[in-house]
Scaffold this motif. Sequence first.
Motif, mmCIF file in Angstrom:
data_model
loop_
_atom_site.group_PDB
_atom_site.id
_atom_site.type_symbol
_atom_site.label_atom_id
_atom_site.label_comp_id
_atom_site.label_asym_id
_atom_site.label_seq_id
_atom_site.Cartn_x
_atom_site.Cartn_y
_atom_site.Cartn_z
ATOM 1 N N VAL A 99 9.645 0.810 -6.747
ATOM 2 C CA VAL A 99 8.426 0.821 -7.573
ATOM 3 C C VAL A 99 7.409 -0.172 -7.020
ATOM 4 O O VAL A 99 6.220 0.129 -6.969
ATOM 5 C CB VAL A 99 8.765 0.535 -9.044
ATOM 6 C CG1 VAL A 99 7.498 0.395 -9.878
ATOM 7 C CG2 VAL A 99 9.647 1.641 -9.615
ATOM 8 N N ALA A 100 7.869 -1.340 -6.600
ATOM 9 C CA ALA A 100 6.966 -2.353 -6.039
ATOM 10 C C ALA A 100 6.268 -1.809 -4.800
ATOM 11 O O ALA A 100 5.054 -2.015 -4.623
ATOM 12 C CB ALA A 100 7.726 -3.629 -5.704
ATOM 13 N N GLU A 101 7.002 -1.119 -3.938
ATOM 14 C CA GLU A 101 6.396 -0.509 -2.738
ATOM 15 C C GLU A 101 5.353 0.538 -3.135
ATOM 16 O O GLU A 101 4.303 0.623 -2.537
ATOM 17 C CB GLU A 101 7.471 0.106 -1.854
ATOM 18 C CG GLU A 101 8.262 -0.891 -1.063
ATOM 19 C CD GLU A 101 7.387 -1.700 -0.102
ATOM 20 O OE1 GLU A 101 6.542 -1.116 0.598
ATOM 21 O OE2 GLU A 101 7.569 -2.932 -0.082
ATOM 22 N N GLY A 102 5.681 1.332 -4.143
ATOM 23 C CA GLY A 102 4.747 2.353 -4.616
ATOM 24 C C GLY A 102 3.473 1.757 -5.190
ATOM 25 O O GLY A 102 2.399 2.345 -5.068
ATOM 26 N N GLN A 103 3.569 0.582 -5.801
ATOM 27 C CA GLN A 103 2.387 -0.077 -6.357
ATOM 28 C C GLN A 103 1.486 -0.636 -5.268
ATOM 29 O O GLN A 103 0.289 -0.756 -5.462
ATOM 30 C CB GLN A 103 2.789 -1.190 -7.326
ATOM 31 C CG GLN A 103 3.364 -0.675 -8.615
ATOM 32 C CD GLN A 103 3.787 -1.786 -9.557
ATOM 33 O OE1 GLN A 103 3.848 -2.965 -9.201
ATOM 34 N NE2 GLN A 103 4.105 -1.401 -10.782
ATOM 35 N N LYS A 104 2.079 -0.987 -4.125
ATOM 36 C CA LYS A 104 1.300 -1.521 -3.006
ATOM 37 C C LYS A 104 0.430 -0.445 -2.379
ATOM 38 O O LYS A 104 -0.643 -0.690 -1.897
ATOM 39 C CB LYS A 104 2.209 -2.122 -1.921
ATOM 40 C CG LYS A 104 2.804 -3.449 -2.289
ATOM 41 C CD LYS A 104 3.642 -3.965 -1.132
ATOM 42 C CE LYS A 104 4.387 -5.225 -1.503
ATOM 43 N NZ LYS A 104 5.274 -5.653 -0.419
#
Length: 194
Positions: free
Chosen positions: A188-193
């Motif tokens: 999810v963190a990667e997707g938010q970036k």
Amino acid sequence: MSNRGNDAGKERLESPGGTISSNFTERLTLKVNGEARQLEVDTRTTLLDALRENLHLTGTKKGCDHGQCGACTVIVDGRRINSCLTLAVMHQDAEVTTIEGLGTPDNLHPMQAAFVKHDGYQCGYCTPGQICSSVAVLQEIEAGIPSHVTLDLVSPPEMTADEIRERMSGNICRCGAYSNILAAIEDVAEGQKS
């Protein structure tokens, strides 16, 4: 609005010394999952019990009832809390987000979808608290709030596995799905970036 001082909400309590009169109820308004909800609760009622027993939102789980496992984690006014450790009356007009408010089976929150994708659950009992905490962890890091493992306190915290593990350390998974939970949060963190 307090009922103290009038007879509305008085109850009779049995005690070893006999019957005593008490007046422990309070009217309360919470914005739960985007909807204003009014309830009357005993002033000793935890937020966890108000959610589960009064509002029938049973996704939030009662694990240890001592704030040690994180199964009861909800998001209140943008911050994660153990709902078993706080009284409902302390949160008059607060915005409370439970697992039911993050997504639906037909429209999962990205964190819920990542937990499914990465098998971030086993028995599922701790999963609602894990997901609410995970959502808040990413918000904390985005806001620049340091943790105990943040090395540089003047720069924004980095999204590292150690940083996520430290922030999630208050949420216990007795089945040991930690590596999958970490993978879900990182996804999810990667997707938010992007």
